[in-house]
Design an enzyme around this catalytic site. Structure first.
Site, PDB file in Angstrom:
ATOM      1  N   LYS A 153      46.059  49.271  32.288  1.00 27.33           N
ATOM      2  CA  LYS A 153      46.155  48.612  33.600  1.00 27.33           C
ATOM      3  C   LYS A 153      47.564  48.079  33.855  1.00 27.33           C
ATOM      4  CE  LYS A 153      41.285  47.402  33.349  1.00 27.33           C
ATOM      5  NZ  LYS A 153      40.816  48.405  34.299  1.00 27.33           N
TER       6      LYS A 153
ATOM      7  N   CYS B  46      54.865  50.684  31.046  1.00 29.16           N
ATOM      8  CA  CYS B  46      55.112  49.337  30.547  1.00 29.16           C
ATOM      9  C   CYS B  46      56.606  49.168  30.310  1.00 29.16           C
ATOM     10  CB  CYS B  46      54.339  49.102  29.255  1.00 29.16           C
ATOM     11  SG  CYS B  46      54.642  47.443  28.644  1.00 29.16           S
TER      12      CYS B  46
ATOM     13  N   GLN C 232      53.536  39.447  39.847  1.00 26.04           N
ATOM     14  CA  GLN C 232      53.309  38.957  38.479  1.00 26.04           C
ATOM     15  C   GLN C 232      54.296  39.486  37.426  1.00 26.04           C
ATOM     16  OE1 GLN C 232      48.871  38.812  37.605  1.00 26.04           O
ATOM     17  NE2 GLN C 232      48.793  39.641  39.665  1.00 26.04           N
TER      18      GLN C 232
ATOM     19  N   VAL D 278      34.892  36.398  47.915  1.00 27.38           N
ATOM     20  CA  VAL D 278      33.619  37.107  47.818  1.00 27.38           C
ATOM     21  C   VAL D 278      32.833  36.536  46.639  1.00 27.38           C
ATOM     22  CG1 VAL D 278      32.585  39.357  47.301  1.00 27.38           C
ATOM     23  CG2 VAL D 278      34.562  39.200  48.833  1.00 27.38           C
TER      24      VAL D 278
ATOM     25  N   CYS E  91      49.046  44.978  32.024  1.00 30.71           N
ATOM     26  CA  CYS E  91      50.312  45.230  31.353  1.00 30.71           C
ATOM     27  C   CYS E  91      50.277  44.689  29.919  1.00 30.71           C
ATOM     28  CB  CYS E  91      51.487  44.639  32.119  1.00 30.71           C
ATOM     29  SG  CYS E  91      53.066  45.314  31.561  1.00 30.71           S
TER      30      CYS E  91
ATOM     31  N   ASP F 115      43.430  46.638  38.712  1.00 29.31           N
ATOM     32  CA  ASP F 115      42.959  46.115  37.434  1.00 29.31           C
ATOM     33  C   ASP F 115      41.433  46.066  37.315  1.00 29.31           C
ATOM     34  OD1 ASP F 115      45.618  45.793  36.814  1.00 29.31           O
ATOM     35  OD2 ASP F 115      45.607  43.601  36.957  1.00 29.31           O
TER      36      ASP F 115
ATOM     37  N   GLU G 291      40.767  37.624  51.079  1.00 22.31           N
ATOM     38  CA  GLU G 291      41.654  37.048  50.046  1.00 22.31           C
ATOM     39  C   GLU G 291      41.686  35.529  50.234  1.00 22.31           C
ATOM     40  OE1 GLU G 291      43.789  38.028  47.290  1.00 22.31           O
ATOM     41  OE2 GLU G 291      43.829  35.843  47.272  1.00 22.31           O
TER      42      GLU G 291
HETATM   43  C1  LIG Z   1      52.840  38.353  33.006  1.00 17.82           C
HETATM   44  C2  LIG Z   1      52.537  39.681  33.625  1.00 17.82           C
HETATM   45  C3  LIG Z   1      53.482  40.697  33.538  1.00 17.82           C
HETATM   46  C4  LIG Z   1      53.225  41.935  34.106  1.00 17.82           C
HETATM   47  N1  LIG Z   1      54.176  42.896  34.001  1.00 17.82           N
HETATM   48  C5  LIG Z   1      53.983  44.096  34.593  1.00 17.82           C
HETATM   49  C6  LIG Z   1      55.008  45.079  34.580  1.00 17.82           C
HETATM   50  O1  LIG Z   1      56.080  44.843  34.064  1.00 17.82           O
HETATM   51  N2  LIG Z   1      54.774  46.279  35.170  1.00 17.82           N
HETATM   52  C7  LIG Z   1      53.580  46.551  35.785  1.00 17.82           C
HETATM   53  O2  LIG Z   1      53.407  47.640  36.320  1.00 17.82           O
HETATM   54  N3  LIG Z   1      52.569  45.624  35.816  1.00 17.82           N
HETATM   55  C8  LIG Z   1      52.758  44.415  35.250  1.00 17.82           C
HETATM   56  N4  LIG Z   1      51.767  43.465  35.302  1.00 17.82           N
HETATM   57  C9  LIG Z   1      50.441  43.833  35.828  1.00 17.82           C
HETATM   58  C10 LIG Z   1      50.334  43.791  37.352  1.00 17.82           C
HETATM   59  O3  LIG Z   1      50.787  42.559  37.857  1.00 17.82           O
HETATM   60  C11 LIG Z   1      48.859  44.009  37.711  1.00 17.82           C
HETATM   61  O4  LIG Z   1      48.437  45.213  37.112  1.00 17.82           O
HETATM   62  C12 LIG Z   1      48.637  44.088  39.210  1.00 17.82           C
HETATM   63  O5  LIG Z   1      48.985  42.883  39.839  1.00 17.82           O
HETATM   64  C13 LIG Z   1      47.172  44.399  39.513  1.00 17.82           C
HETATM   65  O6  LIG Z   1      46.938  44.392  40.890  1.00 17.82           O
HETATM   66  P1  LIG Z   1      45.487  44.059  41.472  1.00 17.82           P
HETATM   67  O7  LIG Z   1      45.627  44.081  42.949  1.00 17.82           O
HETATM   68  O8  LIG Z   1      44.460  44.892  40.821  1.00 17.82           O
HETATM   69  O9  LIG Z   1      45.221  42.563  40.992  1.00 17.82           O
HETATM   70  P2  LIG Z   1      46.028  41.274  41.449  1.00 17.82           P
HETATM   71  O10 LIG Z   1      47.412  41.632  41.850  1.00 17.82           O
HETATM   72  O11 LIG Z   1      45.838  40.290  40.355  1.00 17.82           O
HETATM   73  O12 LIG Z   1      45.302  40.788  42.771  1.00 17.82           O
HETATM   74  C14 LIG Z   1      43.926  40.482  42.831  1.00 17.82           C
HETATM   75  C15 LIG Z   1      43.706  39.661  44.082  1.00 17.82           C
HETATM   76  O13 LIG Z   1      42.299  39.532  44.300  1.00 17.82           O
HETATM   77  C16 LIG Z   1      42.045  38.211  44.721  1.00 17.82           C
HETATM   78  N5  LIG Z   1      40.670  37.843  44.415  1.00 17.82           N
HETATM   79  C17 LIG Z   1      40.180  37.465  43.212  1.00 17.82           C
HETATM   80  N6  LIG Z   1      38.895  37.146  43.320  1.00 17.82           N
HETATM   81  C18 LIG Z   1      38.567  37.342  44.622  1.00 17.82           C
HETATM   82  C19 LIG Z   1      37.364  37.162  45.348  1.00 17.82           C
HETATM   83  N7  LIG Z   1      36.251  36.684  44.763  1.00 17.82           N
HETATM   84  N8  LIG Z   1      37.352  37.456  46.678  1.00 17.82           N
HETATM   85  C20 LIG Z   1      38.483  37.932  47.283  1.00 17.82           C
HETATM   86  N9  LIG Z   1      39.652  38.089  46.624  1.00 17.82           N
HETATM   87  C21 LIG Z   1      39.688  37.802  45.313  1.00 17.82           C
HETATM   88  C22 LIG Z   1      43.056  37.373  43.965  1.00 17.82           C
HETATM   89  O14 LIG Z   1      43.269  36.119  44.590  1.00 17.82           O
HETATM   90  C23 LIG Z   1      44.289  38.262  43.988  1.00 17.82           C
HETATM   91  O15 LIG Z   1      45.125  37.997  45.091  1.00 17.82           O
HETATM   92  C24 LIG Z   1      51.994  42.188  34.762  1.00 17.82           C
HETATM   93  C25 LIG Z   1      51.063  41.152  34.876  1.00 17.82           C
HETATM   94  C26 LIG Z   1      51.328  39.918  34.327  1.00 17.82           C
HETATM   95  C27 LIG Z   1      50.309  38.807  34.472  1.00 17.82           C
END
Ligand SMILES: Cc1cc2nc3c(=O)[nH]c(=O)nc-3n(C[C@H](O)[C@H](O)[C@H](O)COP(=O)(O)OP(=O)(O)OC[C@H]3O[C@@H](n4cnc5c(N)ncnc54)[C@H](O)[C@@H]3O)c2cc1C
Length: 396
Positions: free
Chosen positions: A304, A339, A43, A78, A161, A296, A35
């Site tokens: 998602k 949602c 978020q 990565v 979301c 995601d 990370e």
């Molecule tokens: C405005 C907003 C409102 C939301 N509201 C809701 C809600 O009310 N309810 C709900 O359930 N969900 C909600 N979500 C969605 C939720 O936040 C995401 O679905 C969730 O964070 C996804 O998790 P993730 O780990 O897949 O991705 P993320 O939490 O985005 O994490 C991905 C991580 O990977 C890292 N990364 C990226 N590229 C690389 C790389 N090349 N090498 C290593 N690491 C890397 C990033 O730095 C990050 O830390 C919302 C999102 C937003 C933006």
């Protein structure tokens, strides 16, 4: 010689940290998370920040504080995955090999997919809660608008979301009504779908609220271009393209898997979104059995969200532990997602559904699509605590 780990996780976001924590709780040793960011965001609070109902400090923690004890943090990004060699390539030039790889780097925001969008976000009338830097700006724009036109847009295609595009619209209207200026603001909500959401009960409750606020819903419509100097957007809808002026523009940008991931062998051929080709139930890669994905960036069929991946974490952890013992995957993810629709700055309801948009309520004895005070309290105050203290610790 490069590093090697038994389980290597790409991405220390919601999915990566929750999974690493759950694996350590199951006594799986030698887990590493790659990370690059020093900060970790919750978020979902960004929507409340944009509506002036939360502060950014509540949505941010140092990454070091959320990294589970015993998990190695590789502070790098990565740039490539070589599944045939069981290796990943780092931006810093190193390589890390693995027994099992979990890919969860989230989504990238495709600001350049709409002409003029990036410029509009940098300008004085545009914002997006999807960028941590911009969410506080949304609140500045909302509280300073006294008359004119406000346009809120939701993108086509996969988005984190998807309903979050609408949450800020309702909360802004609630604020403008409280300020006595709502009648002087024309509010347009632009959605790519034929109805507001896609479930009859949910649509009816959202439309009731839109009527109460006097909002205009533009269905099957997308943002085609923005001209920040002219302060106009081009909307593409069933009757063709038309230009609409704005005084406040809130955009959820188009989203896809990170470009570097699209260029690896992990997405299915022909998947333009670039998501990792997993069995949507077991979360195991269809062609590389020691590669897994969730959150995601996974090529699953659900809408998602953090709520969706909370269920995925349990399934993936179980199946990965089984695989380390030579067993076939037993646990299955059922496509659940959620949602929370914040209908005002004090009321909400949770739409819970599966990948065919069938209701999947946690409280089957309650009418799901109904504006409630306690569900807003859950979304605004309870879930952030659950996130920091239970979800990220692999306990929920
Ligand atoms: C405005 C907003 C409102 C939301 N509201 C809701 C809600 O009310 N309810 C709900 O359930 N969900 C909600 N979500 C969605 C939720 O936040 C995401 O679905 C969730 O964070 C996804 O998790 P993730 O780990 O897949 O991705 P993320 O939490 O985005 O994490 C991905 C991580 O990977 C890292 N990364 C990226 N590229 C690389 C790389 N090349 N090498 C290593 N690491 C890397 C990033 O730095 C990050 O830390 C919302 C999102 C937003 C933006």
């Amino acid at each position: 010689m490069g590093q090697h780990h038994r389980v290597l996780v790409i991405g220390g976001g919601n999915a990566g940290i929750s999974l690493a924590a759950r694996l350590t709780r199951k006594n799986i040793g030698d887990v590493a998370v790659i990370e690059p960011r020093e900060t970790h965001y919750f978020q979902p609070l960004f929507s409340h920040i944009g509506a002036g109902a939360a502060e950014m400090a509540e949505a941010v923690r140092p990454q070091a504080d959320v990294m589970p004890r015993g998990v190695e943090w590789i502070r790098d990004a990565v740039t490539d995955i070589l599944p045939g060699e069981n290796a990943v390539v780092l931006a810093g030039g190193g390589r890390v090999t693995y027994d099992h790889l979990v890919v969860c780097p989230g989504l990238q925001l495709d600001w350049d997919a709409v002409p003029g969008l990036a410029e509009a976000m940098a300008g004085p009338h545009g914002s997006s809660n999807y960028d941590a830097e911009l969410a506080p700006k949304t609140w500045d724009l909302v509280r300073n608008l006294r008359s004119g036109t406000a346009v809120f847009t939701q993108p086509p295609g996969p988005a984190k979301c998807a309903g979050a595009a609408q949450k800020i619209a309702y909360m802004a209207c609630d604020y403008w009504r409280e300020q006595g200026v709502l009648q002087d603001i024309a509010v347009a909500l632009v959605v790519p779908t034929p109805t507001a959401f896609g479930m009859p009960d949910v649509d009816a409750e959202l439309e009731r609220k839109m009527a109460e606020y006097g909002m205009t819903l533009l269905t099957s419509t997308t943002l085609a271009a923005v001209d920040a100097d002219d302060r106009t957007v081009v909307l593409a809808g069933p009757a063709g393209e038309r230009e609409v002026p704005y005084d406040l523009l809130h955009v959820v940008p188009p989203q896809s898997a990170p470009d570097w991931l699209k260029n690896t062998d992990l997405p299915a051929s022909g998947d333009e979104g670039g998501f990792v080709e997993v069995d949507p139930e077991t979360l195991r890669h269809r062609r590389y059995p020691n590669v897994w994905s969730l959150g995601d960036a996974a090529g699953t069929t659900n809408s998602k969200s953090g709520g969706a991946l909370r269920k995925q974490v349990k399934v993936l952890a179980k199946n990965l532990v089984g695989a380390l013992r030579g067993q076939a995957p037993q646990a299955r993810y059922d496509g659940y997602s959620v949602c929370p629709f914040t209908l005002s700055r004090g009321t909400a309801f949770f739409a819970e559904f599966d990948d065919a948009y069938r209701p999947r309520p946690s409280y089957p004895w309650l009418k799901m699509a109904k504006e409630r005070r306690w569900q807003w309290v859950m979304d605004r105050h309870v879930l952030p605590q659950v996130y920091w203290h239970l979800i990220l610790k692999g306990r929920a």
